[in-house]
Each structure stands twice: as structure tokens, then as C-alpha cells.
Scaffold this motif. Structure first.
Motif, PDB file in Angstrom:
ATOM      1  N   UNK A 231      19.203  10.286  17.145  1.00 20.20           N
ATOM      2  CA  UNK A 231      18.726   9.304  16.177  1.00 20.20           C
ATOM      3  C   UNK A 231      18.087  10.044  15.009  1.00 20.20           C
ATOM      4  N   UNK A 232      18.364   9.604  13.782  1.00 18.78           N
ATOM      5  CA  UNK A 232      17.695  10.208  12.636  1.00 18.78           C
ATOM      6  C   UNK A 232      16.911   9.158  11.871  1.00 18.78           C
ATOM      7  N   UNK A 233      15.888   9.613  11.176  1.00 17.05           N
ATOM      8  CA  UNK A 233      15.117   8.744  10.285  1.00 17.05           C
ATOM      9  C   UNK A 233      14.698   9.570   9.081  1.00 17.05           C
ATOM     10  N   UNK A 234      14.644   8.925   7.920  1.00 24.01           N
ATOM     11  CA  UNK A 234      14.318   9.620   6.679  1.00 24.01           C
ATOM     12  C   UNK A 234      13.527   8.701   5.770  1.00 24.01           C
ATOM     13  N   UNK A 235      12.535   9.260   5.111  1.00 18.71           N
ATOM     14  CA  UNK A 235      11.762   8.512   4.127  1.00 18.71           C
ATOM     15  C   UNK A 235      12.340   8.772   2.744  1.00 18.71           C
ATOM     16  N   UNK A 236      12.436   7.730   1.966  1.00 15.57           N
ATOM     17  CA  UNK A 236      13.027   7.838   0.632  1.00 15.57           C
ATOM     18  C   UNK A 236      11.919   7.829  -0.416  1.00 15.57           C
ATOM     19  N   UNK A 237      11.854   8.890  -1.186  1.00 16.44           N
ATOM     20  CA  UNK A 237      10.825   8.998  -2.218  1.00 16.44           C
ATOM     21  C   UNK A 237      11.324   8.479  -3.562  1.00 16.44           C
ATOM     22  N   UNK A 238      12.586   8.133  -3.642  1.00 20.32           N
ATOM     23  CA  UNK A 238      13.078   7.485  -4.848  1.00 20.32           C
ATOM     24  C   UNK A 238      14.003   6.353  -4.432  1.00 20.32           C
ATOM     25  N   UNK A 239      14.436   5.573  -5.411  1.00 22.19           N
ATOM     26  CA  UNK A 239      15.203   4.371  -5.097  1.00 22.19           C
ATOM     27  C   UNK A 239      16.492   4.700  -4.341  1.00 22.19           C
ATOM     28  N   UNK A 240      16.727   3.956  -3.271  1.00 20.98           N
ATOM     29  CA  UNK A 240      17.999   4.065  -2.561  1.00 20.98           C
ATOM     30  C   UNK A 240      19.074   3.375  -3.376  1.00 20.98           C
ATOM     31  N   UNK A 241      18.772   2.205  -3.849  1.00 18.53           N
ATOM     32  CA  UNK A 241      19.642   1.491  -4.783  1.00 18.53           C
ATOM     33  C   UNK A 241      18.748   0.926  -5.880  1.00 18.53           C
ATOM     34  N   UNK A 242      19.325   0.536  -6.937  1.00 18.11           N
ATOM     35  CA  UNK A 242      18.568   0.054  -8.091  1.00 18.11           C
ATOM     36  C   UNK A 242      17.694  -1.136  -7.701  1.00 18.11           C
ATOM     37  N   UNK A 243      16.423  -1.047  -8.051  1.00 11.81           N
ATOM     38  CA  UNK A 243      15.503  -2.139  -7.796  1.00 11.81           C
ATOM     39  C   UNK A 243      14.830  -2.110  -6.447  1.00 11.81           C
ATOM     40  N   UNK A 244      15.252  -1.155  -5.582  1.00 19.74           N
ATOM     41  CA  UNK A 244      14.729  -1.137  -4.192  1.00 19.74           C
ATOM     42  C   UNK A 244      13.231  -0.890  -4.155  1.00 19.74           C
ATOM     43  N   UNK A 245      12.734  -0.004  -5.033  1.00 15.46           N
ATOM     44  CA  UNK A 245      11.312   0.314  -5.041  1.00 15.46           C
ATOM     45  C   UNK A 245      10.611  -0.264  -6.264  1.00 15.46           C
ATOM     46  N   UNK A 246      11.042  -1.431  -6.711  1.00 13.62           N
ATOM     47  CA  UNK A 246      10.360  -2.119  -7.796  1.00 13.62           C
ATOM     48  C   UNK A 246       8.923  -2.461  -7.367  1.00 13.62           C
ATOM     49  N   UNK A 247       8.047  -2.747  -8.326  1.00 12.33           N
ATOM     50  CA  UNK A 247       6.709  -3.219  -7.958  1.00 12.33           C
ATOM     51  C   UNK A 247       6.794  -4.387  -6.985  1.00 12.33           C
ATOM     52  N   UNK A 248       5.815  -4.470  -6.106  1.00 11.16           N
ATOM     53  CA  UNK A 248       5.897  -5.400  -4.993  1.00 11.16           C
ATOM     54  C   UNK A 248       6.128  -6.837  -5.433  1.00 11.16           C
ATOM     55  N   UNK A 249       5.456  -7.275  -6.515  1.00 15.81           N
ATOM     56  CA  UNK A 249       5.620  -8.672  -6.917  1.00 15.81           C
ATOM     57  C   UNK A 249       7.036  -8.957  -7.399  1.00 15.81           C
ATOM     58  N   UNK A 250       7.680  -7.947  -8.003  1.00 20.92           N
ATOM     59  CA  UNK A 250       9.054  -8.140  -8.463  1.00 20.92           C
ATOM     60  C   UNK A 250      10.028  -8.052  -7.290  1.00 20.92           C
ATOM     61  N   UNK A 251       9.778  -7.119  -6.379  1.00 22.63           N
ATOM     62  CA  UNK A 251      10.681  -6.944  -5.244  1.00 22.63           C
ATOM     63  C   UNK A 251      10.694  -8.177  -4.356  1.00 22.63           C
ATOM     64  N   UNK A 252       9.516  -8.726  -4.107  1.00 19.65           N
ATOM     65  CA  UNK A 252       9.444  -9.901  -3.247  1.00 19.65           C
ATOM     66  C   UNK A 252      10.258 -11.054  -3.808  1.00 19.65           C
ATOM     67  N   UNK A 253      10.324 -11.152  -5.142  1.00 18.85           N
ATOM     68  CA  UNK A 253      11.057 -12.253  -5.767  1.00 18.85           C
ATOM     69  C   UNK A 253      12.546 -11.953  -5.898  1.00 18.85           C
ATOM     70  N   UNK A 254      12.914 -10.672  -6.077  1.00 12.90           N
ATOM     71  CA  UNK A 254      14.292 -10.332  -6.449  1.00 12.90           C
ATOM     72  C   UNK A 254      15.041  -9.540  -5.381  1.00 12.90           C
TER      73      UNK A 254
END
Length: 781
Positions: free
Chosen positions: A737-760
């Protein structure tokens, strides 16, 4: 005719009567007797340490009671000091206590010189575990006291204010009522007084012990709303009950006057309220089992009379207990299933969940092969709390003499150690714990477990029904109760799945004799989940994983260490990898846990693969309605494969370590953007085959984002080995099993500010979901 009329209504027969003379290895014991050292700390008359202004302190928070060595405790307990016995037992490894104290001589030889200090928390009335034993000197490095001493202290002893119980409160020795103002009692006792008993019987078959068992059973049947009839619990019709009970065999235990056992067919028996009353026996097979088991050639003989003189003692004990409880029949697997008939075994195995769930009571020999039968000889001081009393000075207006009483006992208690019993290292016994509504465990003392209550002879009214925490709770009992609860009271979804996953986690701590039984030994539990969830699709459960949650459950992880010097484990790993799909937890030789990726509220989860189909290797066997036990299934799915990793490093690390951290991997989740990820890998098993490093790949399965103050993204998936093209598809075998933390966006918008991500978030994922359908097909075997 009521079945109880077959039995005497007076005292139970001689096989269970109290022994007139104690014929055990223990001399007659007097409860609450103290040695000179303990009496000096707790004098019957005079001040105690908390009455003295100059009382000795162990530290600013604890009173110093006394110092002693393990040898001192051993000798004092042997001479009859009840309190020293409690102290000594609190030091013993829990698996020794539930293992009939086997290994004590070796443990004592190694640890006898260790010096300890006993202290009591000054705020003891508000502390659950106020009595503490602390190692003195430099013994921390050399002591082998085990799990009780994760630090230099063991703190598992309760010191509880009590008062004498009214007459008749307890069937087994003197009874005491605990002070209900303490947090411990409020959290442990759901209703009614919290009773502490002092069993004096020298065996678990003493008349007072069996009378306590009768009382538990009666209270449960008549007063526990949570232990409702199974017929109502699973909404079963009379026809369904009649059908299963007509297809099983039972052993008639006879009467007190004529205890002759014989095999009977369920379809020939009378029913009370539509059901046959019977108990079941949960025990460990021995060499005797095969000699007396039911076979084709002796079936007719056993229907006439089973030769009891050759039966294992545990069978005879089960029949005696059934008669004492006025229950006419007992179900014992080796006597009720034809052992040399594959057809009969398959038919009876398909009924296993019903057999266990509908039993009136499960009799469990938790000592397994460490005891001859259910009956266990014991030192009463080892199972009875110690009551310390003192006479208080009389006041001017006191009409009666005044006393204070305190109970000192193991805070964890017999209830907490049940999971460690030798019997439950056997995989087949796992479902025998999960499925019955009521179980009594025969160990050093009787322990009762039903839906509403968990109790013991020492704590006969113990109630433990709190909120279920699947991440913190490690008891089979709790997960089993939650599985039943959610089966008929909660909506379908995450709670049921997590209950099952925790049951599987604990199941992987057990062992089977035949590795081919690794999935089959869970059949009764999986059958019960099938009926609770109204599943009729043959694909709903495959190789021990739930198809509706397949991607999530593929993310299981080995969680116990690999001992590369363990030849048995290595041989087992090789055998089960040949038997079961590599993607199933059944192919892992050690304990596993399901990843909690995305289970916390506020997490957003997205699958990175799309399951196309599940392909069984062969048609379903007779009696199987789904593929839970299918050993060669393939999963065909669409998903990305990552090949840009240091495969030589993976191979080198796997040869010497259980896991790998800090692996740099380049992968694309959406087929466009390449991510550089810091990745960790946990290997499923030791390296057992010759593997070419260039065949390693990573298969991402899932990603999730923690929607909080700072969004963080993670990717989880499988380390796989490429096996080339099979059946026209790229084929892979799971290796870890592997696991990895992403320090930049996996896809566009993935790490948007929380209020925007929750909506979009759904908008952001739309393109990825479309991409999933375009990934090439591959298969896992």
C-alpha cells in the motif's frame, strides 16, 4: 410439554454441586484476610494514612502505602493475604490470566526480585484507577513485566467505597454495593446498583456460580429490551425459523436421572414459541475431537445413543450445564455436522449464522486447550475483590457502631481480558463470538455478555452500554453489538461498513489450521450482514470485501510487524498468496487495518479508478449465493498507472524492511499534469518470490482533501507488480500500500481556499470523473 419439566427444579445434580471438601491445589481461603504489612497500612481500628497530618507521600499527589518485592507478594498471597493477591494479579500479563495462568512459574522466576512501591492518589474519590504500583531502582530495563508496564508504573487498581448489600442481592458469596457518586460507577453501571461480589467457590461449576448464570439468563430473557428475540431482530418469519431448524441436528442432553446423549434431527422436535431451545458450545478442537466426531458410518449409532464415556470432557460439561439451565439440547459442531461428507458440511456451513444467532446461549471454553473442559479450579482470592474495613469511632449520639468499607480490585477486570483468551486465537471461534446474542465465558470466573450487559462473578451487575467509537474501540463485543444495532436501527452506510471492517481487523489476529478456511471461517458473519442489508446481488461481497465500497476497502494495510525469521509466517504468506487474490486482505499473513481515508467529517474523497467488472474464476459452489469466498476473482478496472519511481530502491528496501518512506514518485492523476510526490510504502508480506524491480508500478486508487483551515491533499493506492498481458489485459498483482501527501494541486482547484472548495468541489471534480472513463482497462489478480 415445557422443556424445563424434563429436569429437576430443586438443587442441580451432583456433577455441578458445591464440593464438600476443597479438592483443588488451593488450601481453604478466607476472603479479606490481610498480612501484617497490609494490616499496618489499613488497621481495623485506628487512623488510616489520610487521617494523619504527617502521612508519608510518594510524591505531591500520592500517599505512600508500602514497598515490597514480587517475591514478597508471591509469598504473602500464597499464605492467604487477599490484598497481596490483588496486587500480584495486577502485575500479571493479561494473556496469562485468561490462559489459566500458564507460564506463571517462568514469569515469577524472572521477575521475583523487582521492587515496587504502592501508592494511592490523594484525590482517590475522583480518580478511576487511584492505586498505583511503581517499579523502584533500575529495574525498568531488565524487567519483563510486559504490557502492564509501558512506563515504570502500573495503574489498573480501583479503590472503591462500598457498603454491604441487602440479603439476597447476590447468589455467589458476599455482596457489596459501590458508592454511586464516583465517575467509575456512573460510567460502568447503566441502571441499578453496581454490585461487587466475593465468590468463594473453588470451581466455576460451584452451585453458586451456576445459580448466578441462571440469574443472568433469566434477567436477559425477561428484562433486557436490547436482547430482543432474534426472530424480531432480523424480521424473520415463522417459516424461515422453521426451515433452518428443520435442517440441523442437535444433541439431546437427557435428564438429570438419565443423562444419556443422542443425536436428534431438528425437524422431529417440538418447539416453544416457534423455536427449539438449545445452547451451543464454542471450544477448541483437540486430538479427541476427531476420534468421537460424527461420520457417515456412526450416524445411525449416534441417533440411538452417543457413547459418553469416550467423549471429550468439554462435551460432557456442556451437556451438564445445559441440563442445569433446563435447556434440552446442545449444538456441537463435531457431533452435529457429518465430518466426512463435503455435501453435509457445505449445507450446514450455510446455516452457521442462524445456528449461532438463534441459540439460547453460547457456552464458551475460553481457556481452549489450557483446560480439560469448562470446569476450572481456582483460588477464590484470585477472582474476588478484597474488601478492606475499619471500625470508626462512635460519636456522642451514635446508636450503632459505624464502619467504613473499601473494595480493592483489578480495574480492567475479567471482562476486559476476554479478547485475549487462547480460544480466540482460533479463526473459527471468531464468528462464535460475534453471532450469538448471549455468551457465558468459562475461564477463571464466569463472564456474561449479551446485548445489554457485560458482567462477571465478581461484578455481577456490570453494565457497559456507551456510545460506539469504531476508531477507539478494540473489543469484538463492541463491534459485534454495533453491527447488530446498525442492522436494524440505522440507515445503511458508513457505520455498518466500519463495524464490519473492525470485525475483520480483529479476525486477522487469529489463525486457521487450514489456510483454505481463511475466508470460509467468516461465512456466518458475512451471511448475517447479507441478511441485515437485504443483499441479493452475487457480487455484493467478493473475497471478503464489500463491492459497494470496493475501492475504499482495497486500501487495507498490514499493521503488525513482519518477523523474517518466522518460517511459519513465510510459508503461510506464500500459501495464501497462491490461494487468494492479492488484492484481498485474505492474502496477507498478518493483521490488517482498513485505511480511514476520507472518513472524517469535512473530508472530500474522490476515487481515481472506476471498477468495470469482477470476474470469478469459477462458478459459485452449492449453497453460496455470493462471491465472498471465491478464491480466484479478478477485478477489471480503469485507472492510471505510475511507472516513474526508483524501483531498485523499492526492491532493496523490501528485502530488509517492512516499509519504505521518502520515495520520490512522479505520477499523473488526470493524464495531463505530472506531480512529484513524497511517498511511503507498507509492504503486504515478506518478499517470497523472485521479483524484477522494473516490474514495480503504483496504482493510485483514491485521493482526498481535508477541508479545514488549510486544505491538504493526499493520494492512496497500491504497489503492484506487472505480470504482463493476461486475457488481453495488462495484469497486476498487489504487493503493498502506498500513500503520498500532495503539496501542490493534484488537479485545478483541488487546493482552493476552503470556502471556495466547499462550494465548487463537484465542479472541480467533473473533469476528473470524465477522465476516469477514458483510462485504459487493467486487471488485478
Amino acid at each position: 410439554m415445557n422443556s424445563s419439566s424434563r429436569f429437576n427444579q430443586g438443587p442441580i445434580n451432583g456433577t455441578l454441586a458445591e464440593e464438600p471438601v476443597m479438592k483443588s491445589r488451593y488450601p481453604p481461603r478466607q476472603v479479606n484476610k490481610l498480612c501484617d504489612g497490609c494490616q499496618a497500612v489499613f488497621p481495623t481500628i485506628g487512623p488510616w494514612f489520610w487521617d494523619l497530618e504527617d502521612a508519608t507521600l510518594a510524591d505531591q499527589d500520592d500517599w505512600h502505602l508500602r514497598d515490597f518485592s514480587i517475591r514478597d507478594l508471591h509469598e504473602s498471597a500464597g499464605a492467604g493475604c487477599h490484598l497481596c493477591r490483588v496486587f500480584l494479579d495486577s502485575l500479571l500479563p493479561p494473556d496469562m490470566i485468561v490462559g489459566n495462568r500458564q507460564g506463571y512459574a517462568e514469569w515469577y522466576k524472572v521477575n521475583q526480585e523487582i521492587q515496587l512501591r504502592c501508592s494511592l492518589d490523594k484525590d482517590w474519590e475522583n480518580v478511576d484507577l487511584p492505586l498505583k504500583l511503581t517499579i523502584l531502582g533500575n529495574y525498568q530495563e531488565q524487567c519483563t513485566l510486559g504490557a502492564r508496564f509501558e512506563t515504570s508504573s502500573v495503574q489498573t487498581l480501583r479503590f472503591q467505597s462500598v457498603c454491604p448489600a441487602p440479603p439476597g442481592q447476590c447468589t455467589n458469596g458476599t455482596a457489596w454495593i459501590a458508592d454511586t457518586t464516583t465517575d467509575f460507577v456512573r460510567s460502568s453501571s447503566g441502571y441499578g446498583p453496581f454490585t461487587i461480589a466475593q465468590p468463594t467457590s473453588t470451581t466455576t461449576f460451584g452451585s453458586s456460580s451456576i445459580e448466578q448464570l441462571r440469574k443472568w439468563l433469566t434477567q436477559c430473557l425477561e428484562g433486557h429490551r436490547g436482547c430482543i428475540p432474534v426472530k424480531k431482530l432480523f424480521k424473520l418469519s415463522d417459516d424461515e425459523i422453521y426451515s433452518y431448524q428443520s435442517n440441523i441436528r442437535l444433541v439431546d442432553v437427557g435428564t438429570d436421572e438419565h443423562p444419556i446423549s443422542r443425536l436428534v434431527d431438528g425437524k422431529t422436535l417440538e418447539r416453544e414459541e416457534g423455536c427449539i431451545k438449545y445452547v451451543i458450545l464454542s471450544y477448541r478442537w483437540t486430538a479427541e475431537t476427531a476420534i468421537t466426531s460424527l461420520r457417515t458410518y456412526n450416524k445411525a449409532l449416534y441417533h440411538d445413543s452417543i457413547p459418553t464415556e469416550t467423549l471429550p470432557q468439554v462435551y460432557k460439561d456442556a451437556a451438564a450445564v445445559a441440563r442445569a439451565l433446563h435447556i434440552p439440547y446442545v449444538w456441537i459442531d463435531s457431533l452435529c455436522i457429518i465430518q466426512d461428507s463435503t455435501q453435509d458440511w457445505n449445507e450446514q456451513a450455510s446455516l452457521m449464522d442462524s445456528i449461532y444467532t438463534h441459540a439460547r446461549l453460547n457456552l464458551c471454553g475460553m481457556f481452549a486447550d489450557r483446560a480439560v473442559g469448562l470446569k476450572t479450579k481456582r483460588d477464590p482470592l484470585a477472582v474476588s475483590p478484597c474488601i478492606i474495613s475499619r471500625h470508626l469511632p462512635s460519636g456522642l449520639h451514635d446508636q450503632e457502631e459505624r464502619y467504613e468499607h473499601f473494595a480493592c480490585f483489578e480495574g480492567c477486570g475479567a471482562n476486559s481480558f476476554v479478547d485475549l483468551a487462547p480460544l480466540f486465537r482460533r479463526a473459527w471461534c471468531h464468528q462464535e463470538r460475534v453471532l450469538p446474542i448471549r455468551t457465558v465465558y468459562f475461564g477463571e470466573q464466569l463472564v456474561w455478555q449479551c446485548h445489554d450487559q457485560m458482567a462477571s462473578e465478581a461484578c455481577p451487575s456490570w453494565i457497559r452500554r456507551g456510545l460506539y467509537d469504531p476508531d477507539a474501540e478494540m473489543s469484538v463485543h463492541a463491534h459485534r453489538q454495533h453491527a447488530f444495532d446498525t442492522g436494524y436501527t440505522l440507515p445503511r452506510g458508513r457505520s455498518r461498513r466500519r463495524a464490519f471492517e473492525n470485525i475483520v481487523k480483529l479476525y486477522t489476529q487469529t489463525r486457521v489450521t487450514k489456510q483454505t478456511d481463511r475466508l470460509v471461517a467468516l461465512r456466518g458473519i458475512i451471511n448475517r450482514f447479507e441478511s441485515m442489508w437485504d443483499q441479493y446481488d452475487p457480487d455484493w461481497c467478493v473475497a471478503g470485501l464489500f463491492e459497494p465500497h470496493l475501492v475504499r476497502q482495497l486500501l487495507w494495510e498490514r499493521c503488525s510487524e513482519m518477523d523474517r525469521a518466522d518460517e511459519d509466517m513465510i510459508a503461510r504468506a506464500k500459501e495464501i498468496l497462491d490461494l487468494f487474490p492479492s488484492w484481498s486482505w485474505a492474502s496477507c499473513p498478518l493483521e490488517i487495518v482498513f485505511q480511514t481515508m476520507g472518513l472524517v467529517s469535512g473530508h472530500h474523497v474522490e476515487d481515481l479508478v472506476e471498477v468495470d467488472s469482477i470476474q470469478p474464476s469459477q462458478p459459485l459452489k452449492p449453497g453460496d449465493t455470493y462471491m465472498a469466498f471465491e478464491t480466484g476473482s479478478r477485478i477489471v478496472l480503469r485507472g492510471p498507472i505510475a511507472i516513474q519511481l526508483d524501483t531498485e530502491k523499492v526492491l532493496r528496501t523490501w528485502a530488509i524492511q517492512d516499509s519504505l518512506d521518502g520515495l520520490e514518485v512522479s505520477m499523473s492523476i488526470d493524464g495531463e499534469r505530472t506531480l512529484n510526490l513524497d511517498t511511503g510504502i507498507v509492504f503486504d508480506r515478506p518478499m517470497i518470490d523472485s521479483i524484477k524491480h522494473e516490474n514495480f508500478r503504483l496504482l493510485p486508487l483514491r485521493m482526498y482533501c481535508m477541508i479545514n483551515d488549510t486544505c491538504s491533499g493526499y493520494v492512496g493506492g497500491l504497489l503492484v507488480e506487472s505480470l504482463g498481458i493476461r486475457d488481453g489485459l495488462p495484469t497486476y498483482r498487489r504487493m503493498g500500500l502506498f500513500s503520498a501527501m500532495c503539496e501542490k494541486e493534484i488537479i485545478s482547484g483541488w487546493l482552493d481556499p476552503v470556502e471556495e472548495l466547499a462550494e465548487n468541489i463537484d465542479v472541480a471534480m467533473g473533469a476528473l470523473r470524465d477522465k476516469r472513463k477514458e483510462f485504459p482497462l487493467l486487471q488485478l489478480v
